[in-house]
Design a protein around this motif. Structure first.
Motif, short mmCIF file in Angstrom:
data_model
loop_
_atom_site.label_atom_id
_atom_site.label_comp_id
_atom_site.label_asym_id
_atom_site.label_seq_id
_atom_site.Cartn_x
_atom_site.Cartn_y
_atom_site.Cartn_z
N THR A 88 0.84 -1.20 0.00
CA THR A 88 0.00 0.00 0.00
C THR A 88 0.87 1.24 0.00
O THR A 88 1.84 1.34 0.76
N LYS A 89 0.52 2.19 -0.87
CA LYS A 89 1.25 3.46 -0.94
C LYS A 89 0.27 4.61 -0.76
O LYS A 89 -0.73 4.70 -1.47
N LYS A 90 0.55 5.48 0.21
CA LYS A 90 -0.29 6.63 0.45
C LYS A 90 0.02 7.74 -0.56
O LYS A 90 1.17 8.01 -0.87
N LYS A 91 -1.02 8.35 -1.06
CA LYS A 91 -0.91 9.47 -1.98
C LYS A 91 -1.70 10.66 -1.44
O LYS A 91 -2.52 10.51 -0.54
N LYS A 92 -1.45 11.83 -2.00
CA LYS A 92 -2.20 13.01 -1.58
C LYS A 92 -3.68 12.85 -1.85
O LYS A 92 -4.52 13.35 -1.11
N TRP A 93 -4.02 12.16 -2.92
CA TRP A 93 -5.42 12.01 -3.32
C TRP A 93 -6.04 10.71 -2.79
O TRP A 93 -7.21 10.45 -3.02
N GLY A 94 -5.26 9.86 -2.12
CA GLY A 94 -5.80 8.59 -1.62
C GLY A 94 -4.69 7.57 -1.42
O GLY A 94 -3.69 7.85 -0.76
N GLU A 95 -4.82 6.42 -2.03
CA GLU A 95 -3.80 5.39 -1.91
C GLU A 95 -3.86 4.43 -3.08
O GLU A 95 -4.89 4.32 -3.78
#
Length: 791
Positions: free
Chosen positions: A730-737
């Motif tokens: 799992t990778k977290k992103k500014k817009w979600g994951e």
């Protein structure tokens, strides 16, 4: 001390007897002046972030030891004495909540729980937050969707039914199949409900995938025995699946791209905290990828399936709520061949359509009602169309067309009302009624010709049978003492078809007795009836399997099942162990008679192609699960027997059911390597399927042979075993994951049997023909990758 008989003698005097009666009334727990005032707290438990109602949440009062759980719509009701109370609200994957108040009046109180995303909260339990040793229900397992998504999957496609096959007492039909064979039963004996609506064919791709898109689901529960009275119409199991309701707070989405399919799910509020929606779609693209490599001269072939789920819910008021949900899915296999003179097209298609309109109402703080109007349809169709061009005697170009279409379907309209009534913490009463109108078309054939023969019929054999099914039930979960708790119920079911009325009185009872703080003993008995049958030619989930009703000639199926078991918790309830033994007897099962099949099945002549018989299954299931910590999982083992006996099959002798499997083992492990990396593995082993093979062949003349089949299902295929592995990052992103999923199916490349094929040859050494059965395997080692997005 006054002797006992002397004390009895005192009460013969009217005055003394009157005094005793007054004393009894004064001290009686039912006397108003002796009772402590009690008040009721009721409401809903929801996800704080999405507003989704949560099913099976535990609400517990530690001071008195009294508690309850939310129903399938997130509603709870608990009645407690007037006092200072501290309610504990707990649910898997959510932070525990404490509510403190001095209870001196009836109270409506909703709870909003905050999700806890730590892996240690992901688990499989007996009945959600109700401890396994305390519940009366046995043979029941709930599977969190989060757990399903972490396990290895064929071609990267997460599948609910394949996860259920890893549980004891549940078998698969074969390599890659999603069919469920529960405690010796057949697939048609499973009541599969999607938002309370029956699904008649739960398979895609000839059984390799199920119709359930995990991204659209909220809860999955499987009941293998001890069926509560509120469920009816099937013999072997109940699979109760609930769709998500849609985010009430904000818009969000989820999408994934895999090797053979992609899917997308969107949900959000129509009006915040008032109405919401969810829509989910999935489609394969094998046909699109393969099309550039085909041409019409060699033939063009393709296959695809799709799913579409949708749901809208609307809060009319604090006490009323409406839900509208629907599902449609379709499989299509097609082919086309063209040359200068002939164009030949064919197709095989099958699919489901379900829809449900539900109305929830809180009648008062102890009584909850749900009214459910549903429609479901399953249909398959086979078609062939040929167009031929030729020149007549005059040299003119003419065209002839011929088309044949065969289809079969079943349709249901249903109205059901259920009530949940909680007069006290010692009783949880459910009662209700249901009516179903079945419409069966076992076979319909349509033939069209451009130049038909004189007298030929172009539309033939359209048939329809109507059946009317009804049921009423009542059940009560009764706490008799702190040690003994019983769920007792009664269901009255009826079926009217062809001026014939069948009825069935079905007692259901299950009980648990707490032996000590770790051990409890359980027992259950259930009688079930089934008024519909599935005529099948094989164990593969083919669309040519036909749904037919009980009739004047074909009686309904009946079953009696008893189960005994013990449960134990270990290591502060981090590990749960259960052992269950069961025995099930089934009557009025049907099979095709020797040599019969679905071809030519029209009107009601299918009744002349079947025979009726009996079945027995029994066994023991062992289940141990670790549900807390970075490493979670379970081990399941089943020792079982399943037999059939039909007077017109196998010489009237008993024989093993095709899926009689002596030993079944499953090991499931999931480990959190890092905060964002999870690895999982599953290993399964099963005794080989029983098969019927020819024992000898005799030649008659130059071309004809006769086979001596011998006993039915006398032989066994090789044992089945397989290891699957997966890794989720799992990778977290500014817009979600994003989630990257890698999986390996059949990691050590085991060549498992799919079927046996007879290969004939000739031994030049002795000048004799030879014949040998050769094992055909399906899936070698298969790596796959999928990528999903949440926003």
């Amino acid at each position: 001390m006054i002797p006992f008989f002397t004390r009895l003698h005192l009460f013969r005097k009217p005055g003394n007897l009157l005094a005793f009666a007054c004393l009894f009334l004064l001290l009686s727990p039912g006397a108003a002046w002796a009772q402590q005032a009690k008040f009721t707290i009721n409401g809903f438990v929801r996800d704080k972030q999405t507003g989704e109602n949560l099913i099976g949440v535990g609400i517990f009062n530690p001071k008195t030891g009294q508690g309850t759980t939310t129903n399938n719509y997130g509603f709870y009701s608990i009645t407690l004495p007037q006092d200072s109370i501290s309610l504990i609200v707990s649910y898997l994957g959510y932070e525990r909540l404490s509510f403190n108040i001095f209870l001196n009046r009836d109270l409506e109180q909703n709870f909003n729980l905050t999700a806890n995303n730590e892996l240690k909260t992901v688990e499989i339990v007996g009945t959600k937050e109700e401890k396994i040793r305390e519940s009366t229900r046995m043979s029941t397992i709930s599977v969190p969707i989060a757990q399903i998504k972490t396990l290895p999957a064929l071609f990267g496609e997460v599948d609910v039914l394949k996860t259920l096959q890893l549980l004891p007492g549940v078998q698969s039909g074969g390599e890659g199949s999603t069919g469920l064979y529960v405690r010796g039963g057949s697939p048609d004996q499973n009541l599969i409900l999607l938002d309370g609506t029956p699904v008649y064919n739960a398979s895609h791709l000839f059984g390799f995938f199920s119709v359930f898109n995990a991204d659209a689901l909220n809860n999955v529960e499987l009941i293998k025995g001890g069926f509560p009275a509120r469920y009816g119409g099937r013999l072997s199991s109940v699979l109760d699946i609930n769709m998500k309701e849609g985010n009430m707070k904000e818009f969000q989405g989820e999408a994934s791209v895999g090797i053979i399919a992609s899917k997308v799910t969107l949900e959000g509020p129509i009006k915040e905290d008032k109405a919401s929606f969810i829509v989910s779609a999935r489609r394969t693209y094998i046909d699109i990828l393969a099309r550039p490599f085909m041409n019409k001269e060699n033939g063009v072939f393709g296959y695809y399936f799709y799913d579409l789920n949708g749901k809208v819910n609307y809060k009319i008021s604090q006490r009323d709520r409406l839900y509208l949900s629907a599902y449609t899915g379709y499989d299509k296999f097609y082919g086309q061949f063209d040359d200068s003179e002939l164009e030949d097209k064919m197709h095989v298609g099958w699919g489901n359509l379900t829809s449900a309109l539900r109305w929830n109402r809180i009648i008062n703080n102890k009584l909850f009602a749900n009214t459910h109007l549903t429609y479901t349809k399953y249909q398959f169709d086979i078609g062939n169309e040929q167009t031929t061009q030729f020149r007549n005697d005059r040299g003119e170009l003419e065209t002839e067309k011929f088309s044949l279409n065969y289809f079969s379907n079943i349709r249901d309209f249903s109205l059901k009302t259920d009530f949940d009534y909680t007069p006290s913490t010692n009783h949880y009463i459910r009662f209700g009624a249901q009516y179903i109108k079945h419409s069966f078309k076992p076979g319909a054939l349509q033939i069209e010709e451009s130049n038909p023969e004189p007298g030929a019929a172009n539309n033939n054999f359209f048939s329809q049978t109507l059946g009317h099914e009804s049921g009423v039930y009542v059940e009560d979960d009764i706490k008799i003492t702190d040690l003994l708790k019983v769920n007792a119920g009664l269901r009255l079911a009826g079926f009217y078809v062809d001026k014939k009325l069948y009825h069935s009185l079905e007692p259901r009872v299950s009980a648990r007795f707490i032996l000590n703080e770790n051990w409890s003993a359980k027992a259950s008995y259930a009688r079930t009836s089934q008024f519909i049958h599935l005529l099948t030619n094989s164990g593969i989930d083919l669309p040519t399997d036909l749904w037919v009703p009980a009739t004047g000639k074909v009686r309904p199926q009946l079953a009696d099942q008893v189960a005994l078991g013990v449960t134990r918790t270990l290591f502060d309830e981090a590990v749960e162990v259960s052992i269950e033994s069961y025995y099930k007897a089934m009557n009025h099962l049907i099979e095709y008679s020797e040599g019969a099949d679905f071809l030519g099945t029209t009107d009601n002549n299918w009744q002349d192609k079947v025979t009726s018989g009996e079945g027995w299954s029994y066994g023991t299931e062992f289940f141990v699960q670790k549900k807390l910590g970075k490493t979670t999982g379970w081990v399941g083992y089943t020792l079982a027997w399943a037999n059939r006996k039909f007077p017109e099959l196998n010489g009237g002798e008993m024989y093993p059911y095709k899926y009689d499997r002596r030993h079944d083992i499953s090991i499931v492990v999931s480990h959190q390597l890092k905060d964002n990396i999870t690895v999982s593995g599953t290993w399964v082993y099963g005794t080989g399927n029983a098969v019927t093979l020819a024992e000898a062949r005799y030649g008659i003349g130059s071309y004809n042979t006769i086979e001596d089949i011998g006993s039915r299902n006398k032989f066994r295929m090789a044992p089945y075993h397989r290891l699957d592995l997966s890794l989720n990052q799992t990778k977290k992103k500014k817009w979600g994951e994003t989630v990257n999923s890698f999986s390996i199916y059949n990691a050590y490349n085991r060549k498992n049997p799919y079927f046996l094929r007879l290969e004939e040859g000739y031994d030049t050494g002795n000048g004799r023909p030879t014949a040998v059965f050769k094992q055909i395997s399906l899936f070698p080692i298969l790596p796959s990758f999928s990528k999903s997005f949440k926003f």
